[in-house]
Motif scaffolding. Structure first.
Motif, PDB file in Angstrom:
ATOM      1  N   GLU A 157      33.805  34.030  19.950  1.00  0.00           N
ATOM      2  CA  GLU A 157      34.536  35.215  19.465  1.00  0.00           C
ATOM      3  C   GLU A 157      35.643  34.689  18.382  1.00  0.00           C
ATOM      4  O   GLU A 157      35.723  35.148  17.287  1.00  0.00           O
ATOM      5  CB  GLU A 157      34.897  36.317  20.599  1.00  0.00           C
ATOM      6  N   ILE A 158      36.319  33.950  18.942  1.00  0.00           N
ATOM      7  CA  ILE A 158      37.470  33.296  18.313  1.00  0.00           C
ATOM      8  C   ILE A 158      36.991  32.653  16.953  1.00  0.00           C
ATOM      9  O   ILE A 158      37.739  32.741  16.098  1.00  0.00           O
ATOM     10  CB  ILE A 158      38.430  32.351  19.059  1.00  0.00           C
ATOM     11  N   LEU A 160      34.304  32.828  15.448  1.00  0.00           N
ATOM     12  CA  LEU A 160      33.640  33.579  14.213  1.00  0.00           C
ATOM     13  C   LEU A 160      35.014  34.230  13.365  1.00  0.00           C
ATOM     14  O   LEU A 160      34.849  34.379  12.248  1.00  0.00           O
ATOM     15  CB  LEU A 160      32.989  34.963  15.114  1.00  0.00           C
ATOM     16  N   VAL A 161      35.973  34.568  14.092  1.00  0.00           N
ATOM     17  CA  VAL A 161      37.093  35.269  13.494  1.00  0.00           C
ATOM     18  C   VAL A 161      37.831  34.281  12.535  1.00  0.00           C
ATOM     19  O   VAL A 161      38.025  34.341  11.303  1.00  0.00           O
ATOM     20  CB  VAL A 161      38.121  35.537  14.233  1.00  0.00           C
ATOM     21  N   ALA A 164      35.512  33.996   9.541  1.00  0.00           N
ATOM     22  CA  ALA A 164      35.585  35.125   8.768  1.00  0.00           C
ATOM     23  C   ALA A 164      36.897  35.003   7.759  1.00  0.00           C
ATOM     24  O   ALA A 164      37.009  35.795   6.871  1.00  0.00           O
ATOM     25  CB  ALA A 164      35.499  36.322   9.200  1.00  0.00           C
ATOM     26  N   MET A 171      39.167  41.737   5.180  1.00  0.00           N
ATOM     27  CA  MET A 171      37.949  42.464   6.169  1.00  0.00           C
ATOM     28  C   MET A 171      38.604  42.092   7.452  1.00  0.00           C
ATOM     29  O   MET A 171      38.441  42.797   8.378  1.00  0.00           O
ATOM     30  CB  MET A 171      36.867  42.024   5.703  1.00  0.00           C
ATOM     31  N   ILE A 173      41.638  41.227   8.611  1.00  0.00           N
ATOM     32  CA  ILE A 173      42.783  42.061   8.950  1.00  0.00           C
ATOM     33  C   ILE A 173      42.426  43.397   9.343  1.00  0.00           C
ATOM     34  O   ILE A 173      42.972  43.840  10.206  1.00  0.00           O
ATOM     35  CB  ILE A 173      43.883  41.963   7.761  1.00  0.00           C
ATOM     36  N   ALA A 174      41.346  44.002   8.820  1.00  0.00           N
ATOM     37  CA  ALA A 174      40.975  45.332   9.137  1.00  0.00           C
ATOM     38  C   ALA A 174      40.195  45.471  10.228  1.00  0.00           C
ATOM     39  O   ALA A 174      40.254  46.462  10.927  1.00  0.00           O
ATOM     40  CB  ALA A 174      40.229  45.853   7.936  1.00  0.00           C
ATOM     41  N   GLN A 175      39.858  44.297  10.871  1.00  0.00           N
ATOM     42  CA  GLN A 175      39.462  44.125  12.024  1.00  0.00           C
ATOM     43  C   GLN A 175      40.170  43.849  13.256  1.00  0.00           C
ATOM     44  O   GLN A 175      40.081  43.399  14.602  1.00  0.00           O
ATOM     45  CB  GLN A 175      38.283  42.653  12.448  1.00  0.00           C
ATOM     46  N   GLY A 176      41.718  44.013  12.938  1.00  0.00           N
ATOM     47  CA  GLY A 176      42.590  43.880  13.873  1.00  0.00           C
ATOM     48  C   GLY A 176      43.223  42.528  14.224  1.00  0.00           C
ATOM     49  O   GLY A 176      43.322  42.057  15.317  1.00  0.00           O
ATOM     50  N   VAL A 177      42.773  41.552  13.276  1.00  0.00           N
ATOM     51  CA  VAL A 177      43.199  40.105  13.555  1.00  0.00           C
ATOM     52  C   VAL A 177      44.445  39.481  12.750  1.00  0.00           C
ATOM     53  O   VAL A 177      44.581  40.083  11.643  1.00  0.00           O
ATOM     54  CB  VAL A 177      41.864  39.147  13.087  1.00  0.00           C
ATOM     55  N   ASN A 178      45.313  39.050  13.449  1.00  0.00           N
ATOM     56  CA  ASN A 178      46.337  38.543  12.787  1.00  0.00           C
ATOM     57  C   ASN A 178      46.109  37.127  12.207  1.00  0.00           C
ATOM     58  O   ASN A 178      45.911  36.058  12.609  1.00  0.00           O
ATOM     59  CB  ASN A 178      47.599  38.063  13.697  1.00  0.00           C
ATOM     60  N   ARG A 181      47.992  33.958  12.146  1.00  0.00           N
ATOM     61  CA  ARG A 181      47.944  32.995  13.256  1.00  0.00           C
ATOM     62  C   ARG A 181      46.508  32.389  13.408  1.00  0.00           C
ATOM     63  O   ARG A 181      46.536  31.053  13.823  1.00  0.00           O
ATOM     64  CB  ARG A 181      48.035  33.878  14.433  1.00  0.00           C
TER      65      ARG A 181
ATOM     66  N   TYR B  75      47.246  44.667  10.469  1.00  0.00           N
ATOM     67  CA  TYR B  75      46.067  44.285  11.605  1.00  0.00           C
ATOM     68  C   TYR B  75      46.448  44.944  12.965  1.00  0.00           C
ATOM     69  O   TYR B  75      45.593  45.055  13.619  1.00  0.00           O
ATOM     70  CB  TYR B  75      46.282  42.776  11.676  1.00  0.00           C
ATOM     71  N   ALA B  78      44.861  48.313  12.921  1.00  0.00           N
ATOM     72  CA  ALA B  78      43.517  48.536  12.703  1.00  0.00           C
ATOM     73  C   ALA B  78      42.964  48.801  13.992  1.00  0.00           C
ATOM     74  O   ALA B  78      41.789  49.438  14.136  1.00  0.00           O
ATOM     75  CB  ALA B  78      42.858  47.065  12.443  1.00  0.00           C
TER      76      ALA B  78
END
Lengths: 299, 261
Positions: A157-158, A160-161, A164, A171, A173-178, A181, B75, B78
């Motif tokens: 999972e990490i 993949l992020v 991306a 995109m 960021i829109a998936q809730g990722v910082n 970091r 983020y 989101a």
């Protein structure tokens, strides 16, 4: 002749780990990171000074070298994401800072490991029945292990992020990722691998030198680009394999150039010039080919 | 659910300061579906950017579920807010496969070092792609860059569904597609909004869409809300009424007339 090929393969695989680090920043994160010229030496410096002056275990110093490289990557990452320094400049600054730090670590410009037990010597001793193949076998296992851990990581999972983040940051960021970091983490992983490679190369060649990292970014890029032009796949397993193959081809070419280059007037000191020219050509050819293809289409 | 209080946004343009939003107040309840129309430069996209957190307001307050999020980075927002823009390339990672994109969207918090795509997840993905009816179920391992604009936008909508946001921002998300694909993506979005009862703001240039969809309609001009029609009022409006209102503001341009035919 066979011996040259074995040595080329050994070096190709050891430097291949650094090339995998360059691959992570250049291809995955889309972050041209020049820290590697410094962190490669940091790995070698930490490993050799711990071996010589503190008598550390040769395998343990590899882990410590990885960690030190990761810290260097974090610093570049923070310079870029927190202080807003551009990616290239952040890398250059880290690289220059590391030059001084590496000298501090070593205490002098170079350290010889000739009188010290190294992983290479331990392996050659323990598996002497394999003759001159023992080191190659060990190096192959280590490098493939690193590669497969990396391949697995990029399927998590990490992982993949992280991929991306280099592909479409907005995109992610829109998936809730910082994503800041994630970039720091990617740079840490990359420079950790580069430092690990440096530590292995130092133990393999029996010395560490403060100038041994010059051009790590270029040789890494050469491996990534040569490999990428041979194997065109977007699967991580094939991309990483191609990096190692690129590194093997590059080291073999270097070996032959060093050995037989004098025939056409090459000196060992021309190596970095030739490598950079190869990378320039490799970078320009795909773009040129594309332009030609477009021209044919529009005709 | 979503509240904007006196939100202003000023941009510096050379020596001048341009007011993109001039004191917007807005209050949306859970399940509201708001459509927003207005000519170019009316501040529609700025409004969405401020809600999503990609730009910060110069003054004012934004709150989601009674929590002040004015300075919360995009983020972090989101977790409640999903967004689909006009650009079909924006919502997906092109070098990664369909399956990987879906996996990215399906887990949005507490990501770990577990495998992202398990066999069970793949089966769910096949189901989802089958329901799109675009024959994408056989192409899970194709990089998204090989997909057409319509396919990519349908994938983006699916990914938004997976994330189950509480607020959905649609920024002319069918404008760049051909009519057939636009209709398909539009229908897909509608199903999604109805099924989950998600609070939605849709910016559109298409006045028929703006009238047909949702329970509330805003008309914006020069960074301000000039008309706000609720439920019943909105139901009785026609495209002709809208054009009439626009022309009363002297803001009819060719594009608007074309849209209205």
């Amino acid at each position: 002749m066979a011996l040259i090929l074995i040595h080329a393969a050994e070096q190709g695989l050891l430097y291949g780990i650094a090339a995998l680090g360059v691959f992570i920043t250049y291809r995955i994160l889309n972050f041209p990171d020049l820290t590697v010229d410094g962190s490669f030496v940091t790995g070698a410096a930490i490993a050799s000074s711990l071996l010589v002056t503190h008598g550390f275990d040769p395998f343990l110093v590899l882990v410590i070298a990885f960690a030190a490289g990761a810290v260097a990557g974090v610093i570049t990452g923070l310079l870029n994401t927190r202080l807003g320094i551009t990616d290239l400049l952040a890398g250059v600054l880290s690289m220059i800072m590391l030059y001084s730090i590496n000298l501090r670590i070593m205490g002098r410009p170079n350290i010889s490991l000739l009188r010290t037990d190294t992983v290479v010597r331990i392996v050659a001793r323990e598996f002497h029945s394999l003759g001159n193949m023992s080191v190659l076998l060990f190096v192959t296992i280590v490098t493939l292990a690193v590669m497969f851990i990396l391949v697995f990581f990029f399927k998590t999972e990490i992982g993949l992020v992280l991929r991306a983040t280099g592909d479409n940051e907005h995109m992610v960021i829109a998936q809730g990722v910082n994503t800041k970091r994630m970039k720091v983490a990617g740079l840490a992983l990359s420079n950790g691998l580069v430092a690990l490679s440096g530590a292995l190369v130092a133990q393999y060649s029996g010395f560490a030198d403060v100038g041994m990292g010059i051009g790590t970014i270029v040789t890494g890029l050469a491996a990534v680009i040569i490999g990428g032009s041979l194997i065109r796949s977007r699967k991580v397993v094939w991309m990483t394999t191609s990096v190692l193959i690129g590194s093997l081809i590059y080291r073999t070419a270097v070996m032959f150039a060093l050995r037989y280059g004098y025939v056409i007037g090459f000196q060992a000191s021309d190596l970095k010039l030739v490598t950079s020219l190869i990378v320039i050509v490799a970078l320009v050819v795909p773009a040129f080919r594309e332009r030609m293809a477009r021209r044919v289409k529009t005709c | 659910m979503l509240r904007l209080e006196n939100v202003r946004k000023a941009f510096r343009s050379g020596q001048d300061i341009v007011l993109a939003l001039g004191g917007v107040n807005l209050d949306l309840a859970k399940g509201d579906f708001l459509t927003v129309i207005g000519s170019n430069g009316a501040g529609k996209t700025t409004l969405l950017n401020i809600i999503a957190g990609t730009i910060l307001p110069t003054v004012g307050r934004v709150s989601v579920k009674d929590r002040d999020v004015t300075t919360l980075p995009a983020y972090r927002r989101a977790q409640w807010i999903g967004r689909i823009t006009q650009d079909p390339l924006a919502g997906t990672a092109p070098m990664m496969t369909i399956a990987e994109n879906l996996a990215l969207a399906s887990k949005r918090a507490h990501r770990s070092l577990r495998l992202a795509i398990t066999r069970r997840k793949r089966r769910e993905m096949v189901e989802r792609m089958l329901s799109l009816g675009m024959a994408l179920e056989h192409r899970l391992d194709d990089p998204v860059s090989l997909l057409s604009g319509g396919e990519r936008q349908a994938l983006t909508v699916t990914m938004a569904t997976l994330a189950q946001p509480e607020i959905l921002l649609l920024d002319e998300h069918t404008a760049a597609l051909d009519p057939a694909n636009a209709a398909k993506v539009s229908l897909l979005t509608q199903e999604f909004v109805e099924r989950l009862g998600v609070t939605t703001i849709m910016v559109t240039h298409n006045m028929e869409h703006a009238l047909a969809l949702g329970n509330r309609l805003l008309m914006m001009n020069k960074g301000e809300i000039i008309y706000d029609f609720n439920g019943g009022e909105k139901g009785s409006l026609t495209v002709v009424d809208l054009v009439d209102l626009f022309s009363r503001q002297h803001i009819v341009d060719d594009e608007l007339l074309l849209e209205a035919r």
